[in-house]
Design an enzyme around this catalytic site. Structure first.
Site, short mmCIF file in Angstrom:
data_model
loop_
_atom_site.label_atom_id
_atom_site.label_comp_id
_atom_site.label_asym_id
_atom_site.label_seq_id
_atom_site.Cartn_x
_atom_site.Cartn_y
_atom_site.Cartn_z
N LEU A 122 41.45 38.15 23.27
CA LEU A 122 41.42 37.17 24.03
C LEU A 122 41.23 37.73 25.58
O LEU A 122 41.62 38.63 25.95
CB LEU A 122 43.14 36.65 24.08
CG LEU A 122 42.86 35.23 25.59
CD1 LEU A 122 44.28 34.16 24.78
CD2 LEU A 122 43.83 35.96 26.91
N LEU A 123 40.22 36.82 26.82
CA LEU A 123 39.48 37.75 28.34
C LEU A 123 40.53 36.21 28.59
O LEU A 123 40.59 35.34 28.30
CB LEU A 123 38.36 37.50 27.34
CG LEU A 123 37.08 37.13 29.23
CD1 LEU A 123 36.21 37.57 28.80
CD2 LEU A 123 37.61 36.19 29.50
N ASN A 124 40.89 36.46 29.48
CA ASN A 124 41.35 35.85 30.74
C ASN A 124 40.77 36.06 32.01
O ASN A 124 39.17 36.39 31.98
CB ASN A 124 42.81 35.37 30.61
CG ASN A 124 44.07 36.29 30.91
OD1 ASN A 124 43.88 37.46 29.84
ND2 ASN A 124 44.41 36.19 31.27
N ASP A 125 41.46 36.31 33.23
CA ASP A 125 41.12 36.75 34.08
C ASP A 125 40.43 37.52 34.61
O ASP A 125 40.11 38.74 34.13
CB ASP A 125 42.66 36.97 35.16
CG ASP A 125 44.13 35.53 35.23
OD1 ASP A 125 43.51 35.07 34.07
OD2 ASP A 125 44.94 36.16 36.02
N GLN A 163 41.20 41.05 32.06
CA GLN A 163 42.33 40.60 31.35
C GLN A 163 41.93 40.43 29.55
O GLN A 163 41.37 39.74 29.44
CB GLN A 163 43.66 39.53 31.47
CG GLN A 163 43.95 39.78 33.43
CD GLN A 163 44.50 40.93 33.06
OE1 GLN A 163 45.94 40.42 32.84
NE2 GLN A 163 44.65 42.28 33.64
N TYR A 202 48.60 43.68 35.29
CA TYR A 202 48.04 42.59 34.79
C TYR A 202 46.79 42.16 35.73
O TYR A 202 46.39 43.38 36.54
CB TYR A 202 48.94 41.10 35.47
CG TYR A 202 50.28 40.67 34.32
CD1 TYR A 202 50.32 41.21 32.97
CD2 TYR A 202 51.44 39.73 34.00
CE1 TYR A 202 50.32 40.46 31.68
CE2 TYR A 202 51.83 39.23 33.25
CZ TYR A 202 51.37 39.52 31.68
OH TYR A 202 52.42 39.32 30.86
N SER A 203 46.54 40.94 36.39
CA SER A 203 45.60 40.72 37.08
C SER A 203 45.69 41.72 38.74
O SER A 203 46.43 42.23 39.14
CB SER A 203 45.10 39.44 37.76
OG SER A 203 44.45 38.76 36.20
N ARG A 210 52.42 38.13 41.67
CA ARG A 210 51.96 39.10 40.79
C ARG A 210 49.99 38.60 41.41
O ARG A 210 49.46 37.47 42.98
CB ARG A 210 51.15 38.69 39.33
CG ARG A 210 51.93 37.31 39.31
CD ARG A 210 51.53 36.89 38.14
NE ARG A 210 51.60 35.40 37.27
CZ ARG A 210 52.55 34.64 36.81
NH1 ARG A 210 53.61 35.33 37.14
NH2 ARG A 210 53.10 33.64 36.69
N ASP A 211 48.99 39.27 40.71
CA ASP A 211 47.28 39.02 41.26
C ASP A 211 47.14 39.85 42.16
O ASP A 211 47.07 38.82 44.02
CB ASP A 211 47.25 38.05 41.22
CG ASP A 211 48.00 37.63 39.78
OD1 ASP A 211 47.63 38.21 38.51
OD2 ASP A 211 47.84 35.96 39.59
#
Length: 506
Positions: free
Chosen positions: A44-47, A63, A106-107, A166-167
Site C-alpha cells: 500500500l502507498l498513501n501520502d 508512505q 509517518y508523513s 503529525r505531518d
C-alpha cells in the site's frame, strides 16, 4: 488473508526474499497496474512525503506498507526524477524501528539546507497498552543519496492537544525555519500549530494558527502553508466534515484556505472560506513544493483511507496523482497538469463536428493510457460530453448538464464497483459557455481538468479488458466539439518498473 495487528506490524526485513518475490509476482499480474503514475512495488502507498528539489533532481517519497494492501508499519519509499515525468524507484528512504518511530515513519516534508536535504517526519510509537505517542523526527540525505536519522526535534505534544499530532511541513522565511503540524485539540476539533527553528535541529512551539474555523472536523491532517501570487495558502485534509450539497462527498476531504499572507508574529491567518481541491472520488493528503523556476507543484494521494479498492485482491493499493502546477486566480487556486507531461505524447489524433442527439466514435480515438483535450460549445443540448473506457457493458461518463450548469463524472458503469456507499457520481457548478475537458487517462484512473484547471476531478476506475472505447455525445439537441488526443506509451524510467525487478533495498 486476515490482517492481524501482528501481521500489520511485521517488518519487511523479517520476511523472506521468496515471500516478497511471490507478492511482487502477484502484483505484477494485476490488470490494473498504471503506466505513467507512481505506484507501489507491492503493498500500500498513501501520502506523498518529502517532495523537494535537491542536487539537480526532484525527490518524492511516499508512505509505504510493503507487505499488503492495508495500513500497517509505514516506511518512506524514495523515488526521484529529472523531469517530473520519468520516476526512478530508488528504494526505502526511511525504515521504522528506532524508539521514536518504532510503529511507523509517518508523513513529513523536506527542505534543502547546508547542501543537504533535511527531512522532518512524524515517528509513530505505541506502548504496551497500544497508546499512541508521536515524535517529530529528523533525517538528513547527502548528495550520495544516503539517508541517516538524527535525534527527534519534538519529543512531546504541547498541552491542549491529543496524540493526533503529525505531518510536519517545513519552509524557510526571513532566515528562519518554520513548520506547520496537523493537530487535534483535547476537545477533539482539528487545527494547525506552528513551530520555528534557527538551525533546523532545535525547534520551539509558537502556538496555534488563528483561523476562523474553530470547529471544522475532528482532525486536520497534512497541513501545507505557502504563498502564491501575493496570497497566503493553507492546504490541509480535515476529517469529520459532513456532506453539504455537492461538497464533502468523500469519507475525508482535502482543501485550502486562501487569504492574506500568514502573520508569523501573531500567527493570524485572515482567509476566505474553505474550498475543496478536488471534486472527484479519490484524492487526499496532497503536498506541494517550489521548484527552481518558482513554480508551486502539487502531488496528491490518489486514494482515501478506510476504503477497499479492487486491487487489494492483487496485493497492492493506490498511486499518486500526476504533478500539478498551482496558481491563484481571483479567489481560487487553479491546478494545471505540469507542462513536462507533454514529453509522453505520441501519435496525435484529431476529431471535430456537430453532435445531434447522438453518441459518436472516431477513428484513432480509443485506448487505456492517453491525454485528451475536448472542447464543447453547446447549441441547444440538455447534456453533452465524452464517455471513456467504453465497451458494451462499461463506460465512465464525463458530462455537462446544461440545466443544472454542472460538470458530472459518473463511474456507476466504470467496471468493478467499490466505495458505492459514498455514491457513484461527483459534480460541481461550472458556468455555461465553452466547456473544456482536459483528461489524463491511465489503466485504472482518470484525472479531469475542467476549463484550464478551474475544477479538477481525480478518480480511480477499474474497467475490464477491452474497455478502451471513446464516444462523444449530445442529448436532446446539438453541441459542437473538437478534440485532440495523444497516446501515452509510458515507462516509469530506471528502477523496477523498467527492469521488472523489485527495488526493496532491505
Amino acid at each position: 488473508m486476515e490482517w492481524t495487528r501482528e501481521s500489520r506490524y511485521t517488518k519487511m526485513e523479517d520476511v523472506s526474499q521468496e515471500a516478497l518475490e511471490i507478492l511482487k509476482n502477484k502484483v505484477d499480474a494485476s490488470p490494473w497496474r498504471q503506466s505513467f503514475h507512481i505506484q507501489p512495488e507491492t503493498g500500500l502507498l498513501n501520502d506523498p512525503n518529502g517532495f523537494s528539489y535537491f542536487n539537480g533532481e526532484y525527490h518524492l517519497f511516499y508512505q509505504w506498507f510493503p507487505l499488503g494492501p492495508v495500513h500497517g508499519l509505514k516506511y518512506w519509499y524514495h523515488t526521484k526524477s529529472e523531469d517530473l515525468v520519468h520516476w526512478e524507484n530508488v528504494g526505502v528512504g526511511i525504515t521504522p524501528g528506532d524508539y521514536f518511530d518504532s510503529h511507523g515513519a509517518y508523513s513529513g516534508s523536506a527542505i534543502e539546507h547546508d547542501e543537504k536535504l533535511y527531512l522532518m517526519y512524524t515517528g509513530n510509537t505505541r506502548d504496551e497498552n497500544w497508546i499512541r505517542h508521536p515524535y517529530q523526527c529528523l533525517a538528513v540525505m547527502g548528495k550520495d543519496g544516503a539517508i541517516s536519522k538524527i535525534n527527534p526535534a519534538i519529543n512531546e505534544v504541547p498541552e491542549g492537544y491529543t496524540d493526533h499530532f503529525r505531518d510536519p511541513k517545513v519552509w524557510k522565511e526571513d532566515g528562519r525555519f518554520w513548520s506547520v503540524i496537523g493537530a487535534q485539540r483535547t476537545e477533539e476539533t482539528g487545527c494547525v500549530v506552528l513551530y520555528s527553528s534557527a538551525d533546523f535541529i532545535n525547534w520551539q512551539f509558537e502556538g496555534e494558527l488563528k483561523t476562523n474555523l474553530e470547529s471544522f472536523g475532528y482532525m486536520w491532517e497534512c497541513p501545507d502553508y505557502f504563498e502564491q501570487d501575493g496570497s497566503g495558502v493553507l492546504i490541509f485534509s480535515p476529517q469529520g466534515i459532513e456532506p453539504q450539497g455537492d461538497s464533502y462527498q468523500n469519507i475525508y476531504q482535502s482543501g485550502y484556505l486562501l487569504g492574506k499572507p500568514l502573520n508569523l508574529e501573531d500567527r493570524l491567518f485572515e482567509h476566505q472560506e474553505f474550498n475543496e481541491l478536488d471534486c472527484g472520488f479519490d484524492f487526499y493528503a496532497p503536498q506541494t513544493m517550489q521548484d527552481p523556476s518558482g513554480r508551486r507543484i502539487l502531488v496528491g494521494w490518489m486514494g482515501l483511507p478506510e476504503i477497499e479498492y479492487p486491487t487489494d485482491a492483487h496485493g497492492w493499493a493506490h498511486c499518486l496523482t500526476i504533478p500539478r502546477e498551482l496558481t491563484v486566480k481571483g479567489n481560487k487556486l487553479i491546478q494545471l497538469p505540469a507542462k513536462e507531461l507533454a514529453i509522453l505524447r505520441e501519435k496525435e489524433e484529431k476529431a471535430a463536428g456537430i453532435l445531434r442527439d447522438e453518441a459518436r466514435t472516431f477513428e484513432g480515438f480509443s485506448g487505456v493510457a492517453y491525454e485528451m483535450i475536448s472542447e464543447f460549445d453547446n447549441v441547444d443540448a440538455s447534456e453533452f460530453g465524452v464517455e471513456i473506457r467504453v465497451s458494451e457493458t462499461e463506460r465512465t461518463v464525463i458530462s455537462y448538464d446544461a440545466a443544472a450548469q454542472k460538470v458530472v463524472v459518473d463511474r456507476s458503469e466504470s467496471g468493478e464497483a467499490f466505495a458505492e456507499k459514498y455514491g457513484t457520481t461527483r459534480q460541481c457548478k461550472v458556468e455555461p459557455g465553452k466547456i473544456k475537458f482536459h483528461l489524463f487517462v491511465d489503466v485504472s484512473s482518470v484525472e479531469l481538468f475542467v476549463n484550464d484547471g478551474e475544477e479538477v476531478f481525480t478518480c480511480r476506475i477499474f474497467p475490464g479488458e477491452g474497455s478502451d472505447g471513446i464516444r462523444f455525445f449530445a442529448k436532446d439537441g446539438s453541441a459542437r466539439f473538437e478534440a485532440v488526443k495523444w497516446n501515452y506509451q509510458a515507462k516509469m524510467g530506471k528502477g523496477s518498473e523498467a527492469s521488472g525487478h523489485a527495488v526493496f533495498n532491505r
